[in-house]
Design a protein around this motif. Structure first.
Motif, PDB file in Angstrom:
ATOM      1  N   ASP A   1       0.749  11.108 -14.509  1.00  0.00           N
ATOM      2  CA  ASP A   1       1.700   9.796 -14.565  1.00  0.00           C
ATOM      3  C   ASP A   1       1.317   8.865 -13.452  1.00  0.00           C
ATOM      4  O   ASP A   1       1.731   7.877 -13.128  1.00  0.00           O
ATOM      5  N   ARG A   2      -0.065   9.241 -12.841  1.00  0.00           N
ATOM      6  CA  ARG A   2      -0.456   8.237 -11.643  1.00  0.00           C
ATOM      7  C   ARG A   2      -1.776   7.634 -12.005  1.00  0.00           C
ATOM      8  O   ARG A   2      -2.837   8.204 -12.601  1.00  0.00           O
ATOM      9  N   ILE A   3      -2.171   6.508 -11.276  1.00  0.00           N
ATOM     10  CA  ILE A   3      -3.315   5.862 -11.555  1.00  0.00           C
ATOM     11  C   ILE A   3      -4.371   6.722 -10.395  1.00  0.00           C
ATOM     12  O   ILE A   3      -4.252   6.761  -9.357  1.00  0.00           O
ATOM     13  N   CYS A   4      -5.652   7.038 -11.233  1.00  0.00           N
ATOM     14  CA  CYS A   4      -6.668   7.815 -10.371  1.00  0.00           C
ATOM     15  C   CYS A   4      -7.720   6.619 -10.303  1.00  0.00           C
ATOM     16  O   CYS A   4      -8.663   6.994  -9.456  1.00  0.00           O
TER      17      CYS A   4
ATOM     18  N   VAL B   1       0.986  -1.167   0.071  1.00  0.00           N
ATOM     19  CA  VAL B   1       0.151   0.068  -0.062  1.00  0.00           C
ATOM     20  C   VAL B   1       0.916   1.067   0.118  1.00  0.00           C
ATOM     21  O   VAL B   1       0.700   2.234  -0.806  1.00  0.00           O
ATOM     22  N   ASP B   2       1.849   1.360   1.094  1.00  0.00           N
ATOM     23  CA  ASP B   2       2.985   2.329   0.755  1.00  0.00           C
ATOM     24  C   ASP B   2       3.472   2.674  -0.546  1.00  0.00           C
ATOM     25  O   ASP B   2       3.438   3.782  -1.147  1.00  0.00           O
ATOM     26  N   GLY B   3       3.768   1.391  -1.154  1.00  0.00           N
ATOM     27  CA  GLY B   3       4.269   1.737  -2.366  1.00  0.00           C
ATOM     28  C   GLY B   3       3.308   2.315  -3.630  1.00  0.00           C
ATOM     29  O   GLY B   3       4.011   3.229  -4.359  1.00  0.00           O
ATOM     30  N   LEU B   4       2.203   1.651  -3.487  1.00  0.00           N
ATOM     31  CA  LEU B   4       1.274   2.025  -4.401  1.00  0.00           C
ATOM     32  C   LEU B   4       1.174   3.399  -4.396  1.00  0.00           C
ATOM     33  O   LEU B   4       1.059   4.305  -5.327  1.00  0.00           O
ATOM     34  N   PHE B   5       0.965   4.314  -3.065  1.00  0.00           N
ATOM     35  CA  PHE B   5       0.609   5.557  -2.997  1.00  0.00           C
ATOM     36  C   PHE B   5       1.909   6.602  -3.156  1.00  0.00           C
ATOM     37  O   PHE B   5       1.645   7.207  -3.703  1.00  0.00           O
ATOM     38  N   ALA B   6       2.972   5.802  -2.915  1.00  0.00           N
ATOM     39  CA  ALA B   6       4.310   6.715  -2.972  1.00  0.00           C
ATOM     40  C   ALA B   6       4.577   6.804  -4.456  1.00  0.00           C
ATOM     41  O   ALA B   6       5.300   8.135  -5.084  1.00  0.00           O
ATOM     42  N   GLU B   7       4.521   5.762  -5.296  1.00  0.00           N
ATOM     43  CA  GLU B   7       4.957   5.604  -6.551  1.00  0.00           C
ATOM     44  C   GLU B   7       4.007   5.762  -7.828  1.00  0.00           C
ATOM     45  O   GLU B   7       4.152   6.021  -8.743  1.00  0.00           O
TER      46      GLU B   7
END
Length: 121
Positions: free
Chosen positions: A99-102, A8-14
């Motif tokens: 560049d991020r998934i919304c 989860v941390d990685g998903l939102f950080a990157e």
């Protein structure tokens, strides 16, 4: 599919926007609701650990659709209490803001997923 705090941390950080909306195929099939933001994704991780002895997301094909990406894949796993094996094809549509998934949408019906992406067989 994020199933641990580190995921989860990685998903939102990157990868994801803070207001990510995730329409999981399993939740959509039950009540049409979505997981929203970090709290929702953390809830998904807890739900997954509680209900699945094992669950793997196997992406088999990616299609660039401009501001979206279509993923064709399979979910393979085994229910925690039932022990029933699952091998389910799916289509995911990842919508991007910059560049991020919304938004992520998962469909277990191929035709429905392709229609949602504006495609056909």
């Amino acid at each position: 599919m994020p199933t641990t705090r580190r995921d989860v941390d990685g998903l939102f950080a990157e990868l994801a926007t803070p207001d990510l909306v995730w329409y999981s195929g399993m939740v959509r099939a039950l009540d049409g609701d979505a997981y929203r933001g970090r709290e929702g994704v953390e809830r998904f991780a807890v739900d997954t650990r509680e209900n699945w002895a094992e669950l793997r997301n196997i992406a088999e094909e990616f299609r660039d659709l401009g501001d979206r990406v279509l993923v064709l894949g399979r979910l393979r796993g085994r229910g925690k209490s039932s022990g029933v094996p699952v091998d389910q094809p799916y289509i995911s549509i990842f919508d991007f803001r910059g560049d991020r998934i919304c938004r992520m949408r998962v469909y277990y019906d191929r035709a429905e997923g392709l229609r949602a992406a504006g495609l056909s067989e």
